[in-house]
Motif scaffolding. Structure first.
Motif, PDB file in Angstrom:
ATOM      1  N   GLU A 178       0.854  -1.174   0.000  1.00 40.39           N
ATOM      2  CA  GLU A 178       0.000   0.000   0.000  1.00 40.39           C
ATOM      3  C   GLU A 178       0.891   1.226   0.000  1.00 40.39           C
ATOM      4  N   LEU A 179       0.521   2.233  -0.761  1.00 42.88           N
ATOM      5  CA  LEU A 179       1.299   3.458  -0.809  1.00 42.88           C
ATOM      6  C   LEU A 179       1.101   4.237   0.495  1.00 42.88           C
ATOM      7  N   PRO A 180       2.090   5.023   0.910  1.00 42.89           N
ATOM      8  CA  PRO A 180       1.949   5.771   2.165  1.00 42.89           C
ATOM      9  C   PRO A 180       0.813   6.798   2.118  1.00 42.89           C
ATOM     10  N   TYR A 181       0.492   7.254   0.932  1.00 42.58           N
ATOM     11  CA  TYR A 181      -0.633   8.163   0.737  1.00 42.58           C
ATOM     12  C   TYR A 181      -1.130   7.982  -0.693  1.00 42.58           C
ATOM     13  N   ARG A 182      -2.340   8.425  -0.955  1.00 41.16           N
ATOM     14  CA  ARG A 182      -2.912   8.270  -2.285  1.00 41.16           C
ATOM     15  C   ARG A 182      -2.157   9.166  -3.266  1.00 41.16           C
ATOM     16  N   MET A 183      -1.692   8.576  -4.363  1.00 34.74           N
ATOM     17  CA  MET A 183      -0.944   9.324  -5.370  1.00 34.74           C
ATOM     18  C   MET A 183      -1.819   9.512  -6.605  1.00 34.74           C
ATOM     19  N   ARG A 184      -1.851  10.727  -7.068  1.00 34.36           N
ATOM     20  CA  ARG A 184      -2.597  11.025  -8.281  1.00 34.36           C
ATOM     21  C   ARG A 184      -1.581  11.326  -9.373  1.00 34.36           C
ATOM     22  N   VAL A 185      -1.442  10.371 -10.315  1.00 34.92           N
ATOM     23  CA  VAL A 185      -0.466  10.477 -11.388  1.00 34.92           C
ATOM     24  C   VAL A 185      -1.163  10.161 -12.700  1.00 34.92           C
ATOM     25  N   HIS A 186      -0.938  10.994 -13.716  1.00 38.11           N
ATOM     26  CA  HIS A 186      -1.522  10.817 -15.046  1.00 38.11           C
ATOM     27  C   HIS A 186      -3.049  10.704 -14.971  1.00 38.11           C
ATOM     28  N   ASN A 187      -3.652  11.546 -14.150  1.00 34.30           N
ATOM     29  CA  ASN A 187      -5.107  11.629 -13.988  1.00 34.30           C
ATOM     30  C   ASN A 187      -5.742  10.355 -13.436  1.00 34.30           C
ATOM     31  N   HIS A 188      -4.991   9.558 -12.699  1.00 26.15           N
ATOM     32  CA  HIS A 188      -5.518   8.374 -12.025  1.00 26.15           C
ATOM     33  C   HIS A 188      -5.055   8.398 -10.572  1.00 26.15           C
ATOM     34  N   SER A 189      -5.914   7.916  -9.695  1.00 28.05           N
ATOM     35  CA  SER A 189      -5.580   7.855  -8.284  1.00 28.05           C
ATOM     36  C   SER A 189      -5.122   6.437  -7.941  1.00 28.05           C
ATOM     37  N   HIS A 190      -4.013   6.326  -7.208  1.00 32.83           N
ATOM     38  CA  HIS A 190      -3.429   5.022  -6.878  1.00 32.83           C
ATOM     39  C   HIS A 190      -3.256   4.886  -5.374  1.00 32.83           C
ATOM     40  N   THR A 191      -3.587   3.691  -4.855  1.00 37.50           N
ATOM     41  CA  THR A 191      -3.405   3.419  -3.426  1.00 37.50           C
ATOM     42  C   THR A 191      -2.429   2.270  -3.188  1.00 37.50           C
ATOM     43  N   GLU A 192      -2.112   1.487  -4.215  1.00 36.49           N
ATOM     44  CA  GLU A 192      -1.147   0.386  -4.097  1.00 36.49           C
ATOM     45  C   GLU A 192      -0.128   0.500  -5.221  1.00 36.49           C
ATOM     46  N   GLY A 193       1.074  -0.018  -4.961  1.00 33.43           N
ATOM     47  CA  GLY A 193       2.118   0.034  -5.968  1.00 33.43           C
ATOM     48  C   GLY A 193       3.147  -1.058  -5.764  1.00 33.43           C
ATOM     49  N   SER A 194       3.877  -1.348  -6.834  1.00 30.34           N
ATOM     50  CA  SER A 194       4.969  -2.325  -6.802  1.00 30.34           C
ATOM     51  C   SER A 194       6.287  -1.566  -6.770  1.00 30.34           C
ATOM     52  N   TYR A 195       7.135  -1.921  -5.826  1.00 30.02           N
ATOM     53  CA  TYR A 195       8.401  -1.230  -5.617  1.00 30.02           C
ATOM     54  C   TYR A 195       9.538  -2.045  -6.234  1.00 30.02           C
ATOM     55  N   PHE A 196      10.388  -1.391  -7.034  1.00 30.56           N
ATOM     56  CA  PHE A 196      11.543  -2.029  -7.649  1.00 30.56           C
ATOM     57  C   PHE A 196      12.760  -1.130  -7.507  1.00 30.56           C
ATOM     58  N   LEU A 197      13.933  -1.757  -7.488  1.00 33.97           N
ATOM     59  CA  LEU A 197      15.193  -1.035  -7.365  1.00 33.97           C
ATOM     60  C   LEU A 197      16.130  -1.514  -8.469  1.00 33.97           C
ATOM     61  N   PHE A 198      16.535  -0.604  -9.340  1.00 27.70           N
ATOM     62  CA  PHE A 198      17.495  -0.890 -10.405  1.00 27.70           C
ATOM     63  C   PHE A 198      18.844  -0.333  -9.970  1.00 27.70           C
ATOM     64  N   LYS A 199      19.884  -1.140 -10.036  1.00 28.52           N
ATOM     65  CA  LYS A 199      21.244  -0.657  -9.797  1.00 28.52           C
ATOM     66  C   LYS A 199      21.945  -0.694 -11.149  1.00 28.52           C
ATOM     67  N   PHE A 200      22.440   0.475 -11.598  1.00 32.18           N
ATOM     68  CA  PHE A 200      23.007   0.543 -12.942  1.00 32.18           C
ATOM     69  C   PHE A 200      24.126   1.575 -13.003  1.00 32.18           C
ATOM     70  N   ASP A 201      24.930   1.459 -14.050  1.00 32.79           N
ATOM     71  CA  ASP A 201      25.979   2.424 -14.359  1.00 32.79           C
ATOM     72  C   ASP A 201      25.564   3.138 -15.635  1.00 32.79           C
ATOM     73  N   ALA A 202      25.750   4.453 -15.675  1.00 27.80           N
ATOM     74  CA  ALA A 202      25.370   5.224 -16.855  1.00 27.80           C
ATOM     75  C   ALA A 202      26.186   6.507 -16.907  1.00 27.80           C
TER      76      ALA A 202
END
Length: 144
Positions: free
Chosen positions: A46-70
């Motif tokens: 569950e997200l810590p608070y409701r996020m409104r992104v791209h005109n949609h409201s979200h309450t849950e999300g998937s968390y990922f971590l990318f480690k990269f060189d660039a």
């Protein structure tokens, strides 16, 4: 090339959609000349608070971590492309400093009690300096 971490929160979606979003994110890093070292799945929460992104409201999300060189000059373009992606709720790119390991210690040092180790003695001296800078003059057992 410096190392970076990309912390990404993706909207809640089915597994095949999640895989295509991760591939698209990885492909964007490759196209800008980056090298992915590791991808970690931190789970769906569950997200810590409701996020409104791209005109949609979200309450849950998937968390990922990318480690990269660039290359450093590509980070702004990468971040802008992640902000425009409709499946990514929150991208965050941060630089990872290389880890400087302390001097190698010997087994004899490790087997000594902590009070006799050089590293602990240095920490104790630093702590004593901080205590006396604060102005504590009476360090008797009355205050402990």
């Amino acid at each position: 090339m410096p190392s970076y971490e990309l912390a990404v929160i993706l909207r809640k979606m089915s597994r095949p959609e999640l895989v295509t979003t991760l591939k698209r994110t990885g492909q964007a890093i490759f196209e800008k000349g980056g090298i992915i070292r590791k991808i970690e799945n931190l789970g769906t929460r569950e997200l810590p608070y409701r996020m409104r992104v791209h005109n949609h409201s979200h309450t849950e999300g998937s968390y990922f971590l990318f480690k990269f060189d660039a290359p450093t000059n590509t980070l702004t373009n990468l971040h802008d492309s992640f902000l425009r992606d409709i499946d990514i709720l929150r991208p965050s790119i941060s630089k990872v400093e290389p880890v400087n390991f302390p001097e190698e210690c010997t087994l004899e040092e490790e087997l000594q009690p902590p009070a006799y180790r050089k590293s602990v003695e240095v920490l104790l001296k630093q702590d004593r300096k901080k205590i006396f800078k604060k102005g504590y003059k009476n360090l008797s057992n009355e205050y402990i």
